[in-house]
Design a protein around this motif. Structure first.
Motif, PDB file in Angstrom:
ATOM      1  N   MET A 100      -8.283 -27.510  16.733  1.00  0.00           N
ATOM      2  CA  MET A 100      -8.292 -26.733  15.444  1.00  0.00           C
ATOM      3  C   MET A 100      -9.686 -26.761  14.747  1.00  0.00           C
ATOM      4  SD  MET A 100      -5.645 -26.651  12.327  1.00  0.00           S
ATOM      5  CE  MET A 100      -5.835 -28.220  11.813  1.00  0.00           C
ATOM      6  N   LEU A 101     -10.382 -25.761  14.565  1.00  0.00           N
ATOM      7  CA  LEU A 101     -11.627 -25.534  14.049  1.00  0.00           C
ATOM      8  C   LEU A 101     -11.558 -25.272  12.540  1.00  0.00           C
ATOM      9  CD1 LEU A 101     -14.040 -24.351  16.816  1.00  0.00           C
ATOM     10  CD2 LEU A 101     -14.026 -26.881  15.801  1.00  0.00           C
ATOM     11  N   ILE A 127     -21.305 -27.577  -0.888  1.00  0.00           N
ATOM     12  CA  ILE A 127     -21.266 -27.960   0.309  1.00  0.00           C
ATOM     13  C   ILE A 127     -20.513 -27.248   1.452  1.00  0.00           C
ATOM     14  CG2 ILE A 127     -19.449 -29.531   0.325  1.00  0.00           C
ATOM     15  CD1 ILE A 127     -20.803 -31.721   1.877  1.00  0.00           C
ATOM     16  N   VAL A 128     -21.213 -27.183   2.637  1.00  0.00           N
ATOM     17  CA  VAL A 128     -19.974 -26.646   3.832  1.00  0.00           C
ATOM     18  C   VAL A 128     -20.128 -27.345   4.817  1.00  0.00           C
ATOM     19  CG1 VAL A 128     -20.830 -24.136   3.152  1.00  0.00           C
ATOM     20  CG2 VAL A 128     -22.081 -25.278   4.657  1.00  0.00           C
ATOM     21  N   PHE A 129     -18.953 -27.429   5.537  1.00  0.00           N
ATOM     22  CA  PHE A 129     -18.661 -28.194   6.745  1.00  0.00           C
ATOM     23  C   PHE A 129     -18.022 -27.690   7.870  1.00  0.00           C
ATOM     24  CE2 PHE A 129     -15.055 -29.509   4.150  1.00  0.00           C
ATOM     25  CZ  PHE A 129     -14.017 -29.328   5.048  1.00  0.00           C
ATOM     26  N   LEU A 130     -18.190 -27.898   8.999  1.00  0.00           N
ATOM     27  CA  LEU A 130     -17.303 -27.434  10.198  1.00  0.00           C
ATOM     28  C   LEU A 130     -16.709 -28.876  10.696  1.00  0.00           C
ATOM     29  CD1 LEU A 130     -16.590 -25.428  12.179  1.00  0.00           C
ATOM     30  CD2 LEU A 130     -18.567 -25.902  13.490  1.00  0.00           C
ATOM     31  N   SER A 131     -15.276 -28.816  10.990  1.00  0.00           N
ATOM     32  CA  SER A 131     -14.683 -29.931  11.486  1.00  0.00           C
ATOM     33  C   SER A 131     -13.655 -29.441  12.492  1.00  0.00           C
ATOM     34  CB  SER A 131     -13.591 -30.471  10.288  1.00  0.00           C
ATOM     35  OG  SER A 131     -12.595 -29.594   9.929  1.00  0.00           O
ATOM     36  N   LEU A 139     -18.603 -18.933  15.698  1.00  0.00           N
ATOM     37  CA  LEU A 139     -18.209 -18.549  14.658  1.00  0.00           C
ATOM     38  C   LEU A 139     -16.597 -18.087  14.917  1.00  0.00           C
ATOM     39  CD1 LEU A 139     -18.213 -18.706  11.526  1.00  0.00           C
ATOM     40  CD2 LEU A 139     -18.925 -15.982  11.738  1.00  0.00           C
ATOM     41  N   ARG A 140     -16.610 -17.481  16.082  1.00  0.00           N
ATOM     42  CA  ARG A 140     -15.078 -16.665  16.553  1.00  0.00           C
ATOM     43  C   ARG A 140     -14.422 -17.559  17.014  1.00  0.00           C
ATOM     44  NH1 ARG A 140     -15.621 -11.523  16.438  1.00  0.00           N
ATOM     45  NH2 ARG A 140     -17.535 -10.314  16.307  1.00  0.00           N
ATOM     46  N   LYS A 141     -14.517 -18.868  16.913  1.00  0.00           N
ATOM     47  CA  LYS A 141     -13.577 -19.717  17.244  1.00  0.00           C
ATOM     48  C   LYS A 141     -12.813 -20.443  16.185  1.00  0.00           C
ATOM     49  CE  LYS A 141     -15.423 -20.884  21.769  1.00  0.00           C
ATOM     50  NZ  LYS A 141     -16.139 -21.940  22.980  1.00  0.00           N
ATOM     51  N   CYS A 200     -12.181 -10.627   8.819  1.00  0.00           N
ATOM     52  CA  CYS A 200     -12.991 -10.328  10.198  1.00  0.00           C
ATOM     53  C   CYS A 200     -12.644 -11.285  11.270  1.00  0.00           C
ATOM     54  CB  CYS A 200     -14.287 -10.423   9.882  1.00  0.00           C
ATOM     55  SG  CYS A 200     -14.915  -9.629   8.886  1.00  0.00           S
ATOM     56  N   LEU A 201     -12.319 -12.457  11.145  1.00  0.00           N
ATOM     57  CA  LEU A 201     -11.791 -13.362  12.187  1.00  0.00           C
ATOM     58  C   LEU A 201     -10.435 -13.669  12.381  1.00  0.00           C
ATOM     59  CD1 LEU A 201     -14.859 -15.918  11.526  1.00  0.00           C
ATOM     60  CD2 LEU A 201     -14.652 -14.183  13.351  1.00  0.00           C
ATOM     61  N   ASN A 202      -9.624 -13.096  11.655  1.00  0.00           N
ATOM     62  CA  ASN A 202      -7.979 -13.067  11.726  1.00  0.00           C
ATOM     63  C   ASN A 202      -7.961 -14.737  11.706  1.00  0.00           C
ATOM     64  OD1 ASN A 202      -5.408 -12.355  11.627  1.00  0.00           O
ATOM     65  ND2 ASN A 202      -5.591 -12.496  13.855  1.00  0.00           N
TER      66      ASN A 202
END
Length: 230
Positions: A1-2, A14-18, A53-55, A84-86
């Motif tokens: 899960m992203l 701040i922005v992050f990706l986990s 990004l689509r993941k 856009c990405l659902n």
């Protein structure tokens, strides 16, 4: 899960990706974030991780109170990406986010500097990882904040403010214990996001609304002019 986390309600965003509980990349955004800084920051963390990004599975965004413009930009972008990405969309109250960052238990008061010597605030009770909000989201001067605290409990309250340098110029020593350690908000935002997912507190992009507890300052100025007949 992203998970993509977005915080633009505070003076420094701040922005992050986990990936689940692990933060893969994060990026600070200059004071009073705008789309000029937000989009490049998001692009940067995806380039750094090599992930598409689509993941994405979830987008989490702070929804205020805080900077009127920052909140609108963050929520608008989060909604657009969710459509856009659902993906799932989760809105996190900013004062809850600040309170949850505290590594202590007890009565807690979160503060965000506003304007005219006033603060966005809320009172909580925190026990370990569990946190319960005890009041509405408030817009108060330091003096009125002290009155609210006295009504709430006879016990001392932990005061946590973000950013830490904006302490109220009032003697709070008798009622408040001021938390002075520096902290970041990426891990607390991720922790609350995962908690919301477990509790199935997912927002509909059409219905997610910001938390405003005071009108933007330009509206207040216009109201004052109308009241004076000018």
């Amino acid at each position: 899960m992203l998970i993509l986390g977005i915080e633009t309600a505070l003076p420094t965003g701040i922005v992050f990706l986990s990936k689940k509980e692990e933060i893969l990349a994060s990026c600070s955004i200059p004071s009073f974030s705008s789309s000029k800084h937000l989009l490049p920051a998001i692009d940067e963390i995806f380039k750094r991780t090599g992930i598409s990004l689509r993941k994405l599975s979830v987008i989490s965004v702070s929804k205020g109170p805080g900077s009127f413009t920052g909140i609108r930009i963050g929520i608008s972008l989060a909604k657009s990406l969710s459509f856009c990405l659902n993906t799932h969309l989760i809105g996190i109250p900013t004062l809850d986010l600040i309170a949850s960052s505290l590594p202590l238990s007890g009565f807690v008061c979160s503060l965000i500097p506003a304007y005219r010597n006033s603060f966005f605030s809320a009172f909580f009770y925190k026990e370990g990882e569990n946190i319960k909000r005890l009041t509405d989201y408030l817009f108060l001067t330091p003096e009125k904040l002290l009155v609210e605290a006295e009504k709430l409990t006879e016990k001392k309250i932990i005061l946590v403010i973000y950013p830490e340098s904006h302490l109220p110029q009032v003697n709070f020593k008798e009622k408040f214990s001021i938390f002075k350690e520096k902290f970041t908000l990426d891990k607390p935002l991720l922790k609350l996001t995962l908690d919301y997912i477990r509790k199935k507190k997912i927002d509909d992009p059409l219905n997610l609304t910001p938390i405003y507890v005071s009108p933007p300052i330009i509206h207040r100025q216009e109201g004052n002019k109308n009241a004076s007949g000018k």
